[in-house]
Motif scaffolding. Structure first.
Motif, PDB file in Angstrom:
ATOM      1  N   SER A  43       0.844  -1.197   0.000  1.00 30.41           N
ATOM      2  CA  SER A  43       0.000   0.000   0.000  1.00 30.41           C
ATOM      3  C   SER A  43       0.879   1.248   0.000  1.00 30.41           C
ATOM      4  N   ALA A  44       0.289   2.361  -0.405  1.00 33.18           N
ATOM      5  CA  ALA A  44       1.010   3.638  -0.377  1.00 33.18           C
ATOM      6  C   ALA A  44       1.395   4.001   1.048  1.00 33.18           C
ATOM      7  N   GLU A  45       0.569   3.617   2.015  1.00 30.14           N
ATOM      8  CA  GLU A  45       0.858   3.912   3.420  1.00 30.14           C
ATOM      9  C   GLU A  45       2.101   3.159   3.883  1.00 30.14           C
ATOM     10  N   THR A  46       2.212   1.905   3.496  1.00 32.07           N
ATOM     11  CA  THR A  46       3.402   1.119   3.839  1.00 32.07           C
ATOM     12  C   THR A  46       4.632   1.720   3.175  1.00 32.07           C
ATOM     13  N   ALA A  48       5.134   4.763   2.345  1.00 28.66           N
ATOM     14  CA  ALA A  48       5.453   6.052   2.961  1.00 28.66           C
ATOM     15  C   ALA A  48       6.216   5.887   4.273  1.00 28.66           C
ATOM     16  N   ARG A  49       6.028   4.776   4.960  1.00 24.33           N
ATOM     17  CA  ARG A  49       6.701   4.536   6.243  1.00 24.33           C
ATOM     18  C   ARG A  49       8.139   4.066   6.073  1.00 24.33           C
ATOM     19  N   ASN A  73       5.809   6.892  -2.787  1.00 20.39           N
ATOM     20  CA  ASN A  73       4.722   6.171  -2.132  1.00 20.39           C
ATOM     21  C   ASN A  73       3.970   5.325  -3.150  1.00 20.39           C
ATOM     22  N   ASP A  74       4.347   5.471  -4.427  1.00 19.84           N
ATOM     23  CA  ASP A  74       3.695   4.714  -5.498  1.00 19.84           C
ATOM     24  C   ASP A  74       4.172   3.269  -5.494  1.00 19.84           C
TER      25      ASP A  74
END
Length: 103
Positions: A43-46, A48-49, A73-74
């Protein structure tokens, strides 16, 4: 002991070969108890971290082994400059040299 991690997306055509190259390179250049972890970025959230710069990204102790300004984040593929031109993964020799320089 260094922590080595391969970040990849599910549909990356280069992650399998990169993981094999990374495992062989680590066996040649790192202490014998060094392990290689593979982490799916789903995911983009993963993304981003983590210091994700596209799939596949190789981290050593949380730092990109092939630094770039291209964090993303892509859920996208990554391009590497190799001795043979642009490629979807670093060569075996590039990984070995980068690990040897790290250690």
């Amino acid at each position: 002991m260094a922590t080595i991690e391969l970040l990849h997306i599910a549909d990356c055509p280069n992650s399998g070969e990169t993981l094999l190259r990374l495992q062989r390179a680590a066996a040649k250049t790192m202490p014998t108890n060094t392990s290689v972890k593979s982490t799916l970025i789903d995911s983009a959230e993963t993304a981003a971290r983590l210091p994700f710069a596209g799939s596949p990204t190789i981290l050593v102790d949380g730092v990109d082994l092939f630094p770039t300004d291209g964090r993303t984040n892509d859920l996208a593929c990554r391009i590497y400059l190799t001795p043979n031109g642009m490629g979807g993964a670093p060569t075996q020799q590039q990984i070995e040299a980068a690990l040897a320089a790290y250690g």
